[in-house]
Design a protein around this motif. Sequence first.
Motif, mmCIF file in Angstrom:
data_model
loop_
_atom_site.group_PDB
_atom_site.id
_atom_site.type_symbol
_atom_site.label_atom_id
_atom_site.label_comp_id
_atom_site.label_asym_id
_atom_site.label_seq_id
_atom_site.Cartn_x
_atom_site.Cartn_y
_atom_site.Cartn_z
ATOM 1 N N UNK A 228 -9.043 -19.441 23.776
ATOM 2 C CA UNK A 228 -8.085 -19.802 22.727
ATOM 3 C C UNK A 228 -6.889 -20.574 23.267
ATOM 4 N N UNK A 229 -6.928 -20.987 24.541
ATOM 5 C CA UNK A 229 -5.810 -21.726 25.108
ATOM 6 C C UNK A 229 -4.788 -20.846 25.787
ATOM 7 N N UNK A 230 -4.830 -19.558 25.547
ATOM 8 C CA UNK A 230 -3.950 -18.614 26.213
ATOM 9 C C UNK A 230 -4.792 -17.625 27.005
ATOM 10 N N UNK A 231 -4.262 -17.165 28.114
ATOM 11 C CA UNK A 231 -4.978 -16.217 28.958
ATOM 12 C C UNK A 231 -5.322 -14.966 28.159
ATOM 13 N N UNK A 232 -6.585 -14.540 28.286
ATOM 14 C CA UNK A 232 -7.054 -13.287 27.677
ATOM 15 C C UNK A 232 -7.027 -13.310 26.151
ATOM 16 N N UNK A 233 -7.245 -14.514 25.596
ATOM 17 C CA UNK A 233 -7.386 -14.610 24.148
ATOM 18 C C UNK A 233 -8.504 -15.586 23.828
ATOM 19 N N UNK A 234 -9.319 -15.240 22.800
ATOM 20 C CA UNK A 234 -10.496 -16.032 22.455
ATOM 21 C C UNK A 234 -10.533 -16.254 20.949
ATOM 22 N N UNK A 235 -11.190 -17.363 20.563
ATOM 23 C CA UNK A 235 -11.485 -17.610 19.152
ATOM 24 C C UNK A 235 -12.951 -17.311 18.908
ATOM 25 N N UNK A 236 -13.226 -16.441 17.961
ATOM 26 C CA UNK A 236 -14.592 -16.104 17.544
ATOM 27 C C UNK A 236 -14.816 -16.741 16.175
ATOM 28 N N UNK A 237 -15.763 -17.663 16.120
ATOM 29 C CA UNK A 237 -16.024 -18.411 14.889
ATOM 30 C C UNK A 237 -17.349 -17.985 14.274
ATOM 31 N N UNK A 238 -17.323 -17.709 12.971
ATOM 32 C CA UNK A 238 -18.552 -17.418 12.232
ATOM 33 C C UNK A 238 -19.187 -18.758 11.862
ATOM 34 N N UNK A 239 -20.235 -19.145 12.590
ATOM 35 C CA UNK A 239 -20.871 -20.444 12.376
ATOM 36 C C UNK A 239 -21.795 -20.439 11.161
ATOM 37 N N UNK A 240 -22.457 -19.316 10.919
ATOM 38 C CA UNK A 240 -23.376 -19.210 9.787
ATOM 39 C C UNK A 240 -23.564 -17.741 9.472
ATOM 40 N N UNK A 241 -23.841 -17.442 8.214
ATOM 41 C CA UNK A 241 -24.036 -16.055 7.786
ATOM 42 C C UNK A 241 -24.824 -16.049 6.488
ATOM 43 N N UNK A 242 -25.451 -14.917 6.146
ATOM 44 C CA UNK A 242 -26.166 -14.822 4.874
ATOM 45 C C UNK A 242 -25.205 -15.000 3.690
ATOM 46 N N UNK A 243 -25.676 -15.664 2.659
ATOM 47 C CA UNK A 243 -24.817 -15.926 1.507
ATOM 48 C C UNK A 243 -24.381 -14.644 0.817
ATOM 49 N N UNK A 244 -25.240 -13.613 0.844
ATOM 50 C CA UNK A 244 -24.918 -12.376 0.146
ATOM 51 C C UNK A 244 -24.332 -11.326 1.087
ATOM 52 N N UNK A 245 -23.773 -11.740 2.216
ATOM 53 C CA UNK A 245 -23.262 -10.789 3.202
ATOM 54 C C UNK A 245 -22.121 -9.969 2.629
ATOM 55 N N UNK A 246 -22.127 -8.689 2.945
ATOM 56 C CA UNK A 246 -21.038 -7.799 2.552
ATOM 57 C C UNK A 246 -20.807 -6.805 3.677
ATOM 58 N N UNK A 247 -19.600 -6.285 3.756
ATOM 59 C CA UNK A 247 -19.252 -5.407 4.866
ATOM 60 C C UNK A 247 -19.681 -3.985 4.635
ATOM 61 N N UNK A 248 -19.568 -3.159 5.699
ATOM 62 C CA UNK A 248 -19.157 -3.573 7.042
ATOM 63 C C UNK A 248 -20.314 -4.217 7.813
ATOM 64 N N UNK A 249 -19.995 -5.212 8.605
ATOM 65 C CA UNK A 249 -20.968 -5.914 9.428
ATOM 66 C C UNK A 249 -20.655 -5.626 10.887
ATOM 67 N N UNK A 250 -21.573 -4.979 11.649
ATOM 68 C CA UNK A 250 -21.272 -4.637 13.041
ATOM 69 C C UNK A 250 -21.268 -5.868 13.934
ATOM 70 N N UNK A 251 -20.332 -5.902 14.846
ATOM 71 C CA UNK A 251 -20.215 -6.976 15.821
ATOM 72 C C UNK A 251 -20.001 -6.339 17.194
ATOM 73 N N UNK A 252 -20.836 -6.717 18.156
ATOM 74 C CA UNK A 252 -20.728 -6.165 19.510
ATOM 75 C C UNK A 252 -20.058 -7.197 20.410
ATOM 76 N N UNK A 253 -18.961 -6.802 21.050
ATOM 77 C CA UNK A 253 -18.222 -7.663 21.963
ATOM 78 C C UNK A 253 -18.401 -7.141 23.380
ATOM 79 N N UNK A 254 -18.895 -8.001 24.270
ATOM 80 C CA UNK A 254 -19.051 -7.647 25.677
ATOM 81 C C UNK A 254 -18.042 -8.449 26.484
ATOM 82 N N UNK A 255 -17.159 -7.739 27.174
ATOM 83 C CA UNK A 255 -16.093 -8.369 27.959
ATOM 84 C C UNK A 255 -16.388 -8.164 29.436
ATOM 85 N N UNK A 256 -16.423 -9.269 30.186
ATOM 86 C CA UNK A 256 -16.650 -9.235 31.627
ATOM 87 C C UNK A 256 -15.391 -9.745 32.320
ATOM 88 N N UNK A 257 -14.912 -8.984 33.303
ATOM 89 C CA UNK A 257 -13.744 -9.392 34.082
ATOM 90 C C UNK A 257 -13.984 -8.992 35.526
#
Length: 275
Positions: A228-257
Amino acid sequence: MTTTFRIVISAFFVALSSITAFGQSLPASTSAQGFHSQVQLLSGGKLGETWLAGIAITLDPGFKTYWRNPGESGLPPSFDWSASENVADIEVQWPAPERHEDAAGVAYVYSREVTLPVVVKPKVADKPVKLALTVDYGICKDICIPAHADLARPLTASGPDRAAIDGAMGRVPRRRALGDPGDPAVLSVQPKTGADAALTVSVRAQDGARAVLFAEAPENWYVSVTPDGERNRFTLTIEDRPKDASGPVPLVLTLVAGDKAVETQVSLDGDSLSR
């Protein structure tokens, strides 16, 4: 990457797999030589009421294979354990991958070698366990080619490969809650100001370590992660999704340091906002 392009890639790999599978199959053994690679089924002895095993993939220099989520292109490994004996459940664990970017896009890969730890729960505790594995995986340098192996191995209490499996388990991301006080950690996931279908992910890494973030969404959701241009910050963009999507939608984030990695699960609303 568009959904259509993903389908074309999948069809390409299926067709190539059919070609390589044609002909007489060889008897399964503990190891097999593949296209610029070798695959071995490891035995690690017992861990409590379970058995430990491993899938070791060694690659020729310059070649890579793929994580459970291959990224924008590539072929994730698939495993068929159905011919195994005295097995109630099998869990394949995944060491953290590397981020690789080229003309084909961003891919999540392993290079040189990787061991995937396998935890096996027997049906009957005091009876022998024999693993039989059919594995299909992608091997890539300039182009990606499917590879195939049939492996089999009885698991023994001696566990001759325990050290290698324990080492690989040490590289499997630890599960941590959002905002965990340890290092590294995923601290927050918030809607990105002034952007549609985008989130800002803030993380913390130990001093001097470069953070790399991987995101996995459910089937038919496609997401991308960029610094995201700053240390330790990222932009996560939803590029595509089902038209009828409704929450909650699980998202798994893996961080490597550095040599540490964590896995954090968050939820999104159907409108892509953090929950």
